[in-house]
Design a protein around this motif. Structure first.
Motif, mmCIF file in Angstrom:
data_model
loop_
_atom_site.group_PDB
_atom_site.id
_atom_site.type_symbol
_atom_site.label_atom_id
_atom_site.label_comp_id
_atom_site.label_asym_id
_atom_site.label_seq_id
_atom_site.Cartn_x
_atom_site.Cartn_y
_atom_site.Cartn_z
ATOM 1 N N TYR A 3 0.838 -1.203 0.000
ATOM 2 C CA TYR A 3 0.000 0.000 0.000
ATOM 3 C C TYR A 3 0.870 1.250 0.000
ATOM 4 O O TYR A 3 0.535 2.252 -0.634
ATOM 5 C CB TYR A 3 -0.937 0.002 1.207
ATOM 6 C CG TYR A 3 -2.018 -1.052 1.121
ATOM 7 C CD1 TYR A 3 -2.977 -1.012 0.124
ATOM 8 C CD2 TYR A 3 -2.083 -2.078 2.054
ATOM 9 C CE1 TYR A 3 -3.965 -1.972 0.035
ATOM 10 C CE2 TYR A 3 -3.070 -3.045 1.983
ATOM 11 C CZ TYR A 3 -4.014 -2.991 0.974
ATOM 12 O OH TYR A 3 -4.986 -3.946 0.895
ATOM 13 N N ASP A 142 -7.035 -5.943 -1.399
ATOM 14 C CA ASP A 142 -8.284 -5.337 -0.949
ATOM 15 C C ASP A 142 -8.604 -4.098 -1.788
ATOM 16 O O ASP A 142 -7.965 -3.058 -1.640
ATOM 17 C CB ASP A 142 -8.169 -4.966 0.538
ATOM 18 C CG ASP A 142 -9.452 -4.390 1.097
ATOM 19 O OD1 ASP A 142 -10.437 -4.251 0.338
ATOM 20 O OD2 ASP A 142 -9.475 -4.075 2.302
ATOM 21 N N ALA A 145 -9.301 -0.823 0.195
ATOM 22 C CA ALA A 145 -8.092 -0.207 0.743
ATOM 23 C C ALA A 145 -7.276 0.457 -0.366
ATOM 24 O O ALA A 145 -6.722 1.544 -0.167
ATOM 25 C CB ALA A 145 -7.258 -1.252 1.480
ATOM 26 N N VAL A 149 -6.261 4.374 -0.422
ATOM 27 C CA VAL A 149 -4.862 4.798 -0.561
ATOM 28 C C VAL A 149 -4.727 5.754 -1.750
ATOM 29 O O VAL A 149 -4.092 6.813 -1.641
ATOM 30 C CB VAL A 149 -3.937 3.573 -0.723
ATOM 31 C CG1 VAL A 149 -2.552 3.966 -1.209
ATOM 32 C CG2 VAL A 149 -3.837 2.815 0.596
#
Length: 180
Positions: A3, A142, A145, A149
């Protein structure tokens, strides 16, 4: 890919894409950027145009390289190198104590100042962080997510692009470069 890498790719990619676009889109944008290049270093008009074109081409290359995981590290390296060169130019202007308008993100009345050095240093740190993060594990899975981000990096990119205006908000009345 982590991420953190995705956040760095989005932030650096969006920042460089906007920087390049703002120098070539709009009435007088390219000519204004060439004029700024000439103010940075005494160059002929033709040489300044070549330097300006090279800067814009390099700025456009960064987001293109950051799009694909296989070329992201090269994109981060190019971004860090460009930021180092931009920062060196700003420091030279500050040492000469001359007023050169910042055209990093299009037409601006704001002169180059210490906050531009700090901004570039932070962006260089993000590029180096992305370079390190690009060497790690598998891609996160995900989608929610990932969207969060990317959206967060987009908001931070807007803050970076609008930094001159934000700094101007906090200047004492009468010291704003736009009020002169």
């Amino acid at each position: 890919m982590t991420y953190l890498e995705i956040a760095c790719r989005c932030l650096i990619g969006l920042t460089f894409a906007f920087a390049a676009a703002s120098k070539i889109i709009g009435r007088g944008a390219a000519a204004g950027f060439v004029a700024t290049i000439r103010e940075l270093r005494p160059l002929s008009r033709g040489t300044a145009r070549l330097v300006a074109a090279a800067v814009v081409a390099a700025e456009l290359t960064v987001p293109a390289l950051l799009l694909a995981p296989g070329t992201a590290r090269l994109g981060f390296l190019l971004a860090a190198a460009l930021l180092a060169a931009f920062t060196a130019s700003i420091v030279a202007v500050l040492r000469r104590r001359v007023s050169v308008r910042c055209r990093c993100f299009g037409p601006s009345g704001a002169p180059m100042g210490p906050h531009h050095v700090v901004r570039n240093a932070v962006l260089a740190l993000v590029a180096v962080t992305g370079l390190v993060a690009a060497s790690t594990g598998p891609a996160p899975a995900d989608p929610g997510a990932l969207a969060l981000v990317a959206a967060t990096a987009g908001v931070v990119a807007i803050v970076v692009v609008m930094l001159d205006e934000i700094v101007d908000l906090f200047r004492p009345e009468g010291l704003s470069p736009r009020s002169r």
